[in-house]
Design an enzyme around this catalytic site. Structure first.
Site, PDB file in Angstrom:
ATOM      1  N   CYS A 184      51.855  12.740 -29.696  1.00 29.03           N
ATOM      2  CA  CYS A 184      53.121  12.973 -28.997  1.00 29.03           C
ATOM      3  C   CYS A 184      53.363  14.456 -28.753  1.00 29.03           C
ATOM      4  O   CYS A 184      53.840  15.172 -29.637  1.00 29.03           O
ATOM      5  CB  CYS A 184      54.265  12.368 -29.806  1.00 29.03           C
ATOM      6  SG  CYS A 184      55.875  12.675 -29.085  1.00 29.03           S
ATOM      7  N   CYS A 188      56.980  15.592 -29.127  1.00 29.09           N
ATOM      8  CA  CYS A 188      57.447  15.731 -30.506  1.00 29.09           C
ATOM      9  C   CYS A 188      56.875  16.996 -31.149  1.00 29.09           C
ATOM     10  O   CYS A 188      57.568  17.693 -31.880  1.00 29.09           O
ATOM     11  CB  CYS A 188      56.993  14.548 -31.367  1.00 29.09           C
ATOM     12  SG  CYS A 188      57.129  12.959 -30.557  1.00 29.09           S
ATOM     13  N   ASP A 189      55.604  17.283 -30.887  1.00 32.49           N
ATOM     14  CA  ASP A 189      54.904  18.283 -31.698  1.00 32.49           C
ATOM     15  C   ASP A 189      54.466  19.538 -30.945  1.00 32.49           C
ATOM     16  O   ASP A 189      54.031  20.503 -31.571  1.00 32.49           O
ATOM     17  CB  ASP A 189      53.663  17.631 -32.339  1.00 32.49           C
ATOM     18  CG  ASP A 189      54.049  16.441 -33.207  1.00 32.49           C
ATOM     19  OD1 ASP A 189      55.124  16.508 -33.839  1.00 32.49           O
ATOM     20  OD2 ASP A 189      53.301  15.455 -33.245  1.00 32.49           O
TER      21      ASP A 189
END
Ligand code: NAP
Length: 308
Positions: A132, A135-136
């Site tokens: 992701c 997300c990261d």
């Protein structure tokens, strides 16, 4: 006893909730521990009709949930851990603790990212290995990254990651991308993106965090190590159907088989979205089939109510 329980909170589940709520069926939607499905891990959604300037995935899902709530959908946060669809009423167990009984079920559990299947991939997940970028990506400012895959997901991740990284290499097992033309053009134009063709990731390197990857050219058979601080895996998805194995008919890849709209082999059990669609897999097609499932449930209840 519920009229309808919807399992899953992506576009399919939430659209089914909007429609069944507006049909006065008082739906219960079991949303998992992380509401919103795959779109909560994407960035900008540019192809969902109605948003001329695009919309962020998480925002779209927040609005869909609010829309379902506005018409009286009841939400239950938790995971369905067991189902008994062999007899009416159907019984669903949530988090192994309590049970819910219902006349009909809409399965909208979606799909999940497929891992490459390497030992070090699992060990270093959260320490440089990710599925992701949204997300990261932020954690990889000024770093070099590797994205695995040749589809739309891989190129979308790669494009997004160039906001942070100095260089993003996309490694693909063939010499032709599967991604759509528009995504290909965008990636090709991005100066920070490079392609490693005809190659696979053999191993991910690093003790505590990712420091590189061992890659193999599948044409020449030669392996080499490259350095990178993160590996983003974007090689597709598999349907989340383990819960229904042995009860609901599935194809060889585990997708639920539907017929006559969203009906499954069990009368009263319907399936919508990516869990039953290995072909289109778009937010808008998932939402469309969620609408179909809601209408199918409504008709089913009208014709069978006297039997229950
Ligand atoms: P996908 O289209 O199935 O692509 C998966 C990619 O990973 C393919 O290039 C495949 O290679 C490669 N791959 C599969 N298994 C592999 C393995 N074991 N090792 C190495 N490479 C492997 O999946 P996706 O990119 O997640 O897209 C899924 C659907 O969502 C598609 O319909 C896509 O259009 C849609 N989507 C749309 C957008 C958008 O429009 N913005 C964004 C994301 C996704 P091969 O090509 O050789 O098979």
């Amino acid at each position: 006893m519920r009229n309808v329980v919807i399992i899953g909170s992506g576009p399919a589940g939430l659209t089914a909730a909007i429609y069944t709520a507006r049909a006065n069926l008082s739906p219960l939607l079991i949303e998992g521990w992380q509401s919103g499905g795959q779109l909560t891990t994407t960035t900008e959604v540019e192809n969902y009709p109605g948003f001329a300037r695009g919309i962020m995935g998480p925002e779209l899902m927040k609005d869909m949930r609010a829309q379902a709530g506005r018409f009286g959908t009841e939400f239950l946060t938790g995971d369905v851990t067991a189902v008994n669809l062999a007899q009416l009423p159907f019984t669903l167990t949530v988090d192994g603790e309590h049970t819910v009984q219902t006349r009909t079920v809409i399965i909208a559990t979606g799909a999940s990212a497929i891992p490459i299947g390497l030992k070090n991939e699992a060990r270093l997940t959260g320490h440089g290995v990710s599925t992701c970028a949204t997300c990261d990506g932020f954690f990889f400012k000024e770093k070099e990254l590797l994205v695995v895959g040749g589809g739309d997901s891989a190129l979308e991740e790669a494009n997004f990651l160039t906001k942070f990284a100095t260089k993003v290499s996309v490694i693909h097992r063939r010499d032709k991308l599967r991604a759509s033309k528009i995504m290909q053009d965008r990636a090709m134009r991005n100066e920070k993106i490079a392609f490693i063709w005809n190659s696979i990731v053999e191993d991910i390197l690093g003790t505590d965090v990712v420091t590189g990857a061992r890659i193999k050219n599948v044409v020449t058979g030669t392996s080499s190590d490259i350095s990178c601080s993160g590996v983003f895996v974007a090689i597709g998805h598999r349907p989340n159907t383990a819960l229904f194995t042995g009860q609901v008919d599935m194809d060889e890849k585990g997708y639920i088989r539907t017929h006559h709209g969203t009906a499954t082999n069990i009368p009263g059990v319907f399936a919508a979205g990516d869990v039953q669609d290995s072909t289109y897999r778009q937010a808008v097609t998932a939402a469309g089939s969620g609408c179909m499932a809601a209408i199918d449930v409504e008709r089913f209840l009208e014709t069978t109510a006297h039997n229950l």
